[in-house]
Design an enzyme around this catalytic site. Structure first.
Site, PDB file in Angstrom:
ATOM      1  N   LYS A   1       0.829  -1.201   0.000  1.00 36.82           N
ATOM      2  CA  LYS A   1       0.000   0.000   0.000  1.00 36.82           C
ATOM      3  C   LYS A   1       0.868   1.257   0.000  1.00 36.82           C
ATOM      4  CE  LYS A   1      -3.816   2.027   2.714  1.00 36.82           C
ATOM      5  NZ  LYS A   1      -4.657   1.826   3.921  1.00 36.82           N
TER       6      LYS A   1
ATOM      7  N   SER B   1     -10.171   0.095   6.989  1.00 41.22           N
ATOM      8  CA  SER B   1      -9.482   0.294   5.712  1.00 41.22           C
ATOM      9  C   SER B   1      -9.018  -0.981   5.026  1.00 41.22           C
ATOM     10  CB  SER B   1      -8.277   1.220   5.913  1.00 41.22           C
ATOM     11  OG  SER B   1      -8.708   2.519   6.229  1.00 41.22           O
TER      12      SER B   1
ATOM     13  N   SER C   1      -9.362   2.577   3.143  1.00 45.10           N
ATOM     14  CA  SER C   1      -8.361   3.249   2.334  1.00 45.10           C
ATOM     15  C   SER C   1      -7.434   2.304   1.558  1.00 45.10           C
ATOM     16  CB  SER C   1      -7.484   4.144   3.229  1.00 45.10           C
ATOM     17  OG  SER C   1      -6.783   3.383   4.193  1.00 45.10           O
TER      18      SER C   1
END
Length: 304
Positions: free
Chosen positions: A74, A175, A151
């Site tokens: 990520k 997330s 996210s």
């Protein structure tokens, strides 16, 4: 869904590498081909570093449980050598790191071939993955009119699209779990201090943000979690530090009682003028003190 290898999970792909049926370079070729074919429609994979991944393969991969399997991390807060990061923002150029954080080092030790990053909203804030730094929103592979969530939306979209079999994510308020739900994957938030946070930045969001994984199977998450688990040395929420602190706070007090926090150890309250008993006999007023502690979210445990 990776190239012509079908919808296999990471454990199965690692098994193919171990048997010699496919090489790490061939898996990387397939993943990069999938990026070229599928990423334009979903905008999930960014900052691709093919030569870094090829160099890792040439140098020899660790013989971990996922040796040779393509992997993405990520683009938010995970320090990784040779893998620059935008953190979802245009406030500055991509950041580079001289060394891996402990979490990245443990993931590398599993033998994965990391070749890029996945999108996140700016600063990781948002239930949808939309950041101007990436030129547009990240879309759900099942229906590009819908969001992949956030996210860790880029990670979820990349796995659901078949670009990689699994990917790194992080979770503060959903997330990992929200994108997993949106994209039909498995994801959960590990317990605080189950995974390392240091040494460069420490706990994110005061301990609420935890690293995790977006996977096609429960076993992939279980194996990766087992391979990476364990807090950093000296981590504030590590199990040993918690046990020692709890033991100290549970020692009997002079009146024969012990005090233990219902949530986490807190320092003993001081008797101020306001809390002093009006009778002038502090030794006979532990009941008043117990009431004050209960108001602070504590519980009283009778001594032997």
């Amino acid at each position: 869904m990776i190239g012509d290898l079908g919808a296999r999970d990471a454990t199965e792909l690692a098994g193919l590498v171990a048997k010699g049926e496919v090489s790490p370079d061939e898996l990387l070729d397939a993943a990069l081909a999938a990026v070229g074919a599928r990423n334009p429609a979903i905008n999930a994979v960014v900052l691709v570093q093919e030569e870094v991944a090829r160099a890792e393969i040439r140098a020899g991969l660790p013989r971990g449980p996922f040796r040779g399997v393509p992997f993405l991390i990520k683009d938010l807060g995970l320090e990784a050598k040779d893998l620059p990061s935008l953190n979802g923002t245009r406030l500055g150029p991509a950041r580079t790191y001289a060394a891996d954080c402990n979490m990245m080092a443990r993931m590398r030790a599993t033998g994965v071939v990391t070749f890029g990053r996945t999108t996140s909203p700016e600063g990781g804030v948002g239930i949808a993955t939309e950041a101007a730094a990436y030129g547009g929103p990240t879309r759900n592979p099942w229906n590009t009119d819908h969001t992949a969530g956030g996210s860790s939306g880029g990670a979820a979209a990349a796995v659901a699209a078949g670009i990689v079999a699994f990917a790194h994510g992080s979770d503060g308020g959903g997330s990992v779990r929200v994108p997993a739900s949106n994209c039909g994957l498995f994801g959960f938030k590990p317990t605080r201090a189950r995974l390392p946070d240091g040494p460069w930045s420490g706990e994110g969001w005061a301990g609420m943000a935890i690293d995790g994984f977006l996977t096609r199977s429960v076993r992939d998450t279980a194996v990766m979690l087992d391979a990476c688990e364990g807090p950093d040395l000296g981590a504030p929420m590590s199990r040993r530090r918690w046990q020692r602190a709890t033991a100290r706070r549970s020692r009997p007090r002079p009146d024969g009682c012990a005090w233990r926090s219902a949530t986490r150890p807190l320092p003993a309250p001081r008797l101020t003028r306001r809390s002093q008993p009006r009778c002038g006999r502090p030794g006979s007023c532990w009941k008043a003190l117990a009431t004050m502690w209960n108001r602070r979210g504590q519980r009283r445990i009778s001594g032997q």
